[in-house]
Design a protein around this motif. Structure first.
Motif, mmCIF file in Angstrom:
data_model
loop_
_atom_site.group_PDB
_atom_site.id
_atom_site.type_symbol
_atom_site.label_atom_id
_atom_site.label_comp_id
_atom_site.label_asym_id
_atom_site.label_seq_id
_atom_site.Cartn_x
_atom_site.Cartn_y
_atom_site.Cartn_z
ATOM 1 N N ASP A 103 33.594 57.067 34.752
ATOM 2 C CA ASP A 103 32.706 57.067 35.528
ATOM 3 C C ASP A 103 32.635 55.716 36.021
ATOM 4 N N GLU A 156 24.294 64.787 40.512
ATOM 5 C CA GLU A 156 25.011 65.732 39.807
ATOM 6 C C GLU A 156 23.981 65.843 38.976
ATOM 7 N N SER A 157 23.814 64.739 38.619
ATOM 8 C CA SER A 157 23.279 64.867 36.796
ATOM 9 C C SER A 157 22.033 65.603 36.510
ATOM 10 N N GLU A 180 27.877 60.669 43.147
ATOM 11 C CA GLU A 180 27.810 61.717 42.835
ATOM 12 C C GLU A 180 27.658 62.394 41.420
ATOM 13 N N GLN A 181 27.882 61.185 41.004
ATOM 14 C CA GLN A 181 27.525 61.078 39.719
ATOM 15 C C GLN A 181 25.962 61.916 39.613
ATOM 16 N N ARG A 217 30.810 52.735 37.445
ATOM 17 C CA ARG A 217 29.415 51.812 36.868
ATOM 18 C C ARG A 217 29.214 50.906 38.610
ATOM 19 N N ARG A 265 31.702 58.173 44.585
ATOM 20 C CA ARG A 265 31.434 58.354 42.591
ATOM 21 C C ARG A 265 30.722 58.812 41.919
ATOM 22 N N VAL A 266 29.488 57.030 42.684
ATOM 23 C CA VAL A 266 28.510 56.604 41.888
ATOM 24 C C VAL A 266 27.489 57.951 42.169
ATOM 25 N N ALA A 325 26.187 57.026 34.355
ATOM 26 C CA ALA A 325 27.285 56.925 34.320
ATOM 27 C C ALA A 325 26.972 57.165 32.705
ATOM 28 N N LYS A 326 28.567 58.147 32.305
ATOM 29 C CA LYS A 326 28.391 58.810 30.928
ATOM 30 C C LYS A 326 29.609 58.793 30.413
ATOM 31 N N GLU A 327 30.558 58.992 31.086
ATOM 32 C CA GLU A 327 32.045 59.170 30.709
ATOM 33 C C GLU A 327 32.778 57.838 30.667
#
Lengths: 479, 258, 473
Positions: free
Chosen positions: C123, C311-312, C307-308, C125, C304-305, C118-120
């Motif tokens: 995002d 794709e990171s 994907e994060q 967590r 979501r996780v 998570a960055k944004e």
């Protein structure tokens, strides 16, 4: 392995003994030295009670057929490991590694091994195969066909709806919606495929060729500048990947997905019956680069024969220190992969033993009922002058005959499993292992043990009722 | 007073087919059995007497003809209907007793009662009454194997009368007994007839057993050939009052006993 | 009270449970209303079974052992099905290296992966996480044996077991008396209070002194070591590294019987020390993170996780993948699919058919012997259906009793005495027979008894009274 041969030998001997005794009695009866209860009496009785005879025999059939299939599975695994090693070869792994997967020979001075005098030379080159072994975790991609709702296998580029019977279903513009299982594909990177093939006694099918030193080729049907990695694959793997392309088996020139890349088949290995059957062979540098592992995991050296191999393995283990290695003659290495087989065999023996109890009690039931129904017959026979032991032999034979019929049918049924292929894992311990495709092998020893097993069940189940028949008092019986 | 017939048989016909051969066992048989009669059927083997008995007891169905027992036409009932009917109306006594070996005398007698809507207490009373009537009150928890032949047959009779059926059917009830036990069983049947005024049908080929009945029918090759009545057999009226009143309930009789 | 509510809600959750309860209630009511009849029937059936004790015993034993085999096979399949069943709430995600087996990632991945990359701010967590490093070693490098090789899971002990404690070190409990604790491991939430207490203390000890380790009871016995003893572990997959260890606790009986646990920082520090001494990084330095577990609340959060992470750009060499624990395990088990298929569709059905045959055999023999009795019952007015029920009931009684006995015995014997079924599949050390077997056994017994006895019972129903007696007299 020792355990099973021992148990098997014991069973065979005891059965042979029993049979010898039975044959002796029968023989003596035939010569006329001993009076006998006519065997046709038993056979007719089996026919008269045909329904119960059939049910009892069928129970045997199932138990024996199951045992045959399960043993054929383990037998296939043993056959696979036994045929994988070349007697004159020594396999070298990193010190401490018993599995190629966890081996790392590093660079160091490992190349020194090439100059070992024990290695056989071919055309002036030493027969030593430098290998990098990785297992790739390959997802099988699927998506839902919007027309029929079925989950359909696709390739990563969504080019085709594979193994899908509906030509009217739309094709390539569907998003990949998920994965359905995975394959663990074993990749072996080689320095010189010709030498390696010679070391492993393998060659290619007609029409195939080894990958080029650059190991890339233009992607068939792709745009200019698109390339595929060249590879040679085992025939078992070719069969497994075939359906993805709508074929029975992959052929030279076909393309498949592996890791992040597309690969093209340049040849098919004649590898049936060895662990290389499910492998992808490619250039060492290519495998190293693609899968981020750039040291050798394995080195296989060819010597003159088994004795030289044993000597070489011992020498390397004791004297080669840069780095220290674990060297084993190949057959010994593959035998160490039998540890899973032994555990499976143990589990199967337990299951079979428990099922045998069921079979034994089934036949006891039938025989006790047979005797209860024929109490009067027994009385009459005794009054006619037959001795108790003759009654015993008669009923005992009937039980054994019943078991024999069931066992015969069971073996016949089990024989159908011969040649089935199944995938499994062979390993020397937990964690590692090779995925293999193996053939179930129903051979002589297995059929023999099936028969031995059913006859032993018949003997155990028939003895007690026969004893009780023997102990009937003639006058009580006719009353 | 002429009692109304409890069994009315008219033009009864029964045939079996064995392969292509057709065997006529009963041919155009007509017969009335008045309520309260003790009737014996005699005849050589194969004369059809057991078949007739089975038909009257609803164990088998006729090929043609009418068969009315009580006021029900039983020749047209299904197997399940017949089973229900039997429970209430017929008590069966076998030559070989046919008691269930795993059950005690008490439980054997209780068997048919379980099919009737009775409470446990009622059942118990009736079982004890029946066993008392046959004189086995002291053998309640004996298994058949522990009883003599005569005693087993008494249990069989108790089982037949325990539901207070209209009709008691006995197939050679003395056929498997020695002469002393046979006499006792016949005495018991006569007593039941007298005391409870039950209708009893008995198949036998023992003339001495037949002699205890009020009327004897002789069958031969599926036909009635001869009939002997009580007064022919016993001109003096040995069995006392042959026909009295309507049937009586088993319990009432027991209550009257001192 | 709230417990009861929760239980009722849980119970009503599955239609099968509700239907099952309704059927059970109906059967119970029928039993009560017709109790006299049933008592009688049951008595008659029991007495018939008692008549030929030899036959009853043989058939029961056959049923008993065959149910035992099916229970064992089903246990394996049941456990595997359960771990591969996709959950919709409280999922566990596993992050591993994308292409290779075994998965070996640099430890620098640990921190960002634990946060689900998570960055944004918006995002997702994960709610919890845990890292895994596998350290295999032997107690005796000169002679390795199965007994002296131990595989340690190196992790953060606080993730294994952390119970809330007050300042004086007493366990904090909820109003209902439950200990408040957190664990990432499966099956540890079924521990007794005292076991939680011990494990929590052990984990706190490990944090203070990294040399301390916890080992499964059975493993410890095989190593011939006791709690409190010290030993040196010569690592196999981490060459040149030797670790001094002190055993401070053992895992309770059960799934973790063969496991061993150490502090992850111990192995990391050891590699750092090696680097300082040799002037170059340890060969395994960039490969010592084997997997990361993440806990996410629901499927959407998981998606979501995943994907994060996938794709990171931070996790490209090597690439990683994120999948649910169940699908990860399912993928692993895929290698055994033919074996499991054979167990499910060949072994079990064949055993069930064998069982039915054995029962059919016994019941047809007994019906044949008792044809006259069946006819007598019919003469007495028993309807064909009642005769059928008697025969069927006899078989069912035997089947259910033998099945129940078998299930109970296998649970007692295999679970407590043998320590589970040791079947060499995947990474499962042993399979424990679930309590569900208590209904499998009787159900299997009933099913096979029904199949086996329906034909003989039908032939008993069809007994023709007139024929039976004409044969006799």
């Amino acid at each position: 392995m020792e355990f099973i041969t021992l148990a098997f030998r014991f069973a065979t001997y005891s059965l042979a003994l029993l049979f010898a005794a039975l044959l002796l009695i029968l023989g003596l009866q035939m010569v006329g030295v001993l009076k006998k209860v006519p065997f046709s009496y038993n056979i007719r009785n089996l026919f008269v009670r045909w329904r119960i005879t059939l049910m009892t025999a069928l129970a045997f059939t199932l138990v024996v057929a199951l045992m045959t299939v399960m043993l054929a599975f383990v037998n296939g695994m043993y056959k696979l490991t036994a045929s994988s090693g070349v007697p004159g070869n020594v396999i070298v792994l990193a010190d401490g590694a018993t599995d190629e997967l966890f081996s790392n020979l590093g660079f160091g001075d490992i190349k020194q091994l090439e100059f070992h005098p024990e290695i056989v030379k071919q055309d002036g080159k030493p027969l030593i195969s430098w290998e990098l072994y990785v297992v790739v975790n390959q997802p099988i991609l699927v998506r839902k066909c919007p027309k029929c709702g079925e989950l359909v296998r696709v390739n990563r580029f969504g080019e085709k709806l594979l193994e899908h019977g509906e030509p009217s279903c739309p094709g390539s513009d569907l998003p990949i919606t998920g994965t359905r299982g995975r394959r663990f594909i074993q990749v072996r990177g080689l320095e010189d495929p010709v030498i390696s093939a010679a070391v492993h006694n393998l060659d290619l099918y007609e029409g195939g060729e080894w990958f080029s030193p650059a190991c890339v080729a233009p992607l068939p049907g792709g745009r200019s500048g698109q390339f595929a990695v060249q590879a040679v694959i085992g025939e078992g793997l070719a069969r497994e990947l075939g359906p993805d392309q709508g074929k029975k088996s992959l052929e030279v020139g076909d393309v498949f997905d592996l890791g992040p890349n597309r690969w093209i088949v340049t040849g098919i290995l004649r590898s049936a019956g060895s662990t290389f059957d499910s492998e992808v062979w490619t250039k060492f540098q290519m495998a190293g680069e693609l899968f981020g592992k750039n040291t050798y995991t394995t080195c296989v050296m060819r010597t003159e024969g088994p004795e030289q191999a044993a000597a070489l393995a011992k020498d390397l283990k004791e004297n080669f220190k840069s780095p220290a290695v674990n060297a084993t003659p190949e057959p010994e290495y593959y035998a160490s992969l039998n540890s899973t087989n032994e555990q499976f065999l143990g589990a199967i023996l337990i299951v079979v033993a428990i099922m045998a109890i069921g079979g034994v009690f089934g036949i006891m039931n039938t025989m006790f009922a047979a005797i209860a129904q024929r109490t009067k017959d027994i009385g009459v026979l005794r009054i006619l002058g037959f001795a108790p032991w003759q009654i015993l032999v008669s009923f005992f034979l009937e039980a054994v005959l019943l078991a024999f019929l069931g066992g015969l049918l069971g073996c016949a049924l089990g024989l159908l499993a011969n040649g089935w292929t199944a995938s499994s894992i062979i390993a020397s311990g937990p964690g590692g292992g090779k995925s293999v495709v193996l053939k179930l092998v129903v051979d002589g020893p297995i059929l023999l043990s099936g028969m031995v097993f059913s006859l032993v069940m018949g003997c155990l189940g028939g003895l007690l009722p026969a004893l009780s028949a023997m102990r009937l008092k003639p006058l009580d019986a006719v009353r | 007073m002429i009692p109304r017939p409890i069994v009315q048989i008219e033009g009864l016909h029964k045939s079996f087919s064995r392969g292509s051969e057709k065997i006529d066992v009963l041919i155009d048989l007509t017969l009335d059995v008045p309520e309260g009669e003790f009737l014996a059927l005699m005849g050589p083997s194969g004369s059809g007497k057991t078949t007739l008995l089975n038909l009257i007891a609803g164990l088998d169905s006729p090929t043609s003809g009418t068969l009315i027992v009580g006021d029900q036409e039983i020749s047209r009932m299904s197997e399940t209907q017949l089973a229900r009917w039997r429970t209430r109306h017929v008590g069966f006594v076998f030559q070989f007793y046919h008691l269930l070996p795993v059950l005690t005398a008490y439980e054997n007698v209780e068997l048919p009662l379980l099919l009737l809507p009775l409470s446990a207490a009622e059942r118990k009373r009736q079982v004890l009454t029946a066993l008392d009537l046959v004189g086995l009150s002291n053998r309640l928890s004996h298994r058949p194997g522990q009883l003599s032949g005569g005693q087993q047959q008494r249990v069989g009779i108790a089982r037949a009368i325990v539901t207070d059926p209209t009709l008691i059917v006995a197939d050679e009830p003395t056929g498997d007994l020695d002469s002393k036990s046979a006499e006792e069983i016949l005495d018991l049947l006569v007593e039941l007839k007298k005391g409870l005024n039950k209708t009893i049908l008995m198949v036998t080929h023992d003339p001495r057993a037949a002699a205890r009945a009020e009327r004897v029918l002789h069958l031969e090759k599926g036909r009635l050939v001869r009939e002997t009545s009580l007064y022919d057999l016993h001109p003096g009226g040995l069995n006392g009052d042959a026909v009295t009143s309507s049937p009586r309930r088993m319990e009432d009789v027991v209550r009257e006993q001192p | 009270m709230s417990n009861l509510d929760a239980w009722i809600l849980w119970y009503l959750d599955s239609p099968w449970r509700v239907i099952g309860a309704a059927v059970a209630l109906l059967v119970f009511l029928l039993l009560v209303v017709y109790r006299d009849d049933w008592f009688f029937y049951a008595r008659l059936m029991l007495k018939s079974l008692r008549r030929n004790l030899v036959r009853t015993a043989l058939t029961s034993i056959a049923t008993f052992v065959l149910v035992l085999v099916v229970t064992m096979v089903w246990t394996v399949l049941y456990v595997l099905d359960r771990v591969t069943a996709e959950k919709s709430q409280d999922l566990k995600a596993i992050v591993t290296e994308r292409w290779q087996i075994p998965s070996q990632m640099p430890f620098s991945y640990a921190q960002p992966l634990s946060e689900g990359a998570a960055k944004e701010t918006n995002d997702v967590r994960p709610s919890d996480s845990m890292t895994w490093t596998f350290v295999g070693g032997t107690l005796d490098p000169a002679k390795r044996t199965r007994e002296n090789i131990v595989f340690f899971f190196a992790m953060d002990p606080a993730k294994l077991m952390r119970a809330e404690r007050d300042e004086r070190g007493n366990l904090i409990r909820t109003k209902t008396g439950k200990i408040v604790f957190n664990t990432m491991m499966d099956d540890l939430d079924q521990l007794s209070d005292s076991e939680i207490d011990l494990l929590d203390q052990a984990c706190r000890e490990m944090e203070k002194d990294r040399r301390k380790v916890v080992i499964g009871k059975e493993r410890l016995a095989q190593m011939n070591k006791k709690v409190g003893e010290r030993f040196t572990l010569h690592c196999i997959n981490y060459p040149f590294i030797e670790l001094e260890m002190e055993i401070i606790g053992e895992f309770p009986d059960g799934r973790y019987n063969q496991s061993a646990l150490m502090h992850r920082d111990y192995i990391l520090d050891a590699m750092d020390a090696w680097k300082r001494k040799n002037g170059r990084p340890h060969p395994m330095a960039e490969k010592c993170l084997n997997l990361v577990w993440l806990r996410v609340p629901d499927r959407e959060a998981f998606r979501r996780v995943a994907e994060q992470i996938e794709e990171s750009p931070d996790f490209k060499s090597p690439a990683v993948k994120c999948e649910t624990a169940s699908s990860g395990i399912a993928a692993f088990l895929d290698a055994y699919r033919d074996l499991l298929w054979g167990m499910r569709y060949l072994l079990v059905p064949a055993i069930l058919v064998t069982m039915s045959l054995v029962i059919a055999n016994a019941i047809s023999i007994s019906v044949r012997e008792r044809r006259t009795e069946m006819a007598v019952l019919k003469v007495l007015g028993y309807r064909p259906g009642q005769v059928l029920i008697l025969v069927l009931g006899e078989a069912l009684l035997l089947g259910v009793a033998a099945g129940l006995a078998s299930a109970a015995a296998s649970i007692l014997f295999i679970n407590t005495y043998l320590g589970g079924i040791k079947f060499p599949i995947a990474f499962f050390p042993a399979f424990f027979i679930p309590l569900d077997a208590l209904w499998w056994g009787p159900a299997l017994g009933a099913l096979t008894a029904f199949v086996g006895s329906i034909l003989p019972a039908w032939s008993a129903r069809q007994v023709k009274v007139a024929e039976v007696f004409s044969k006799i007299s």
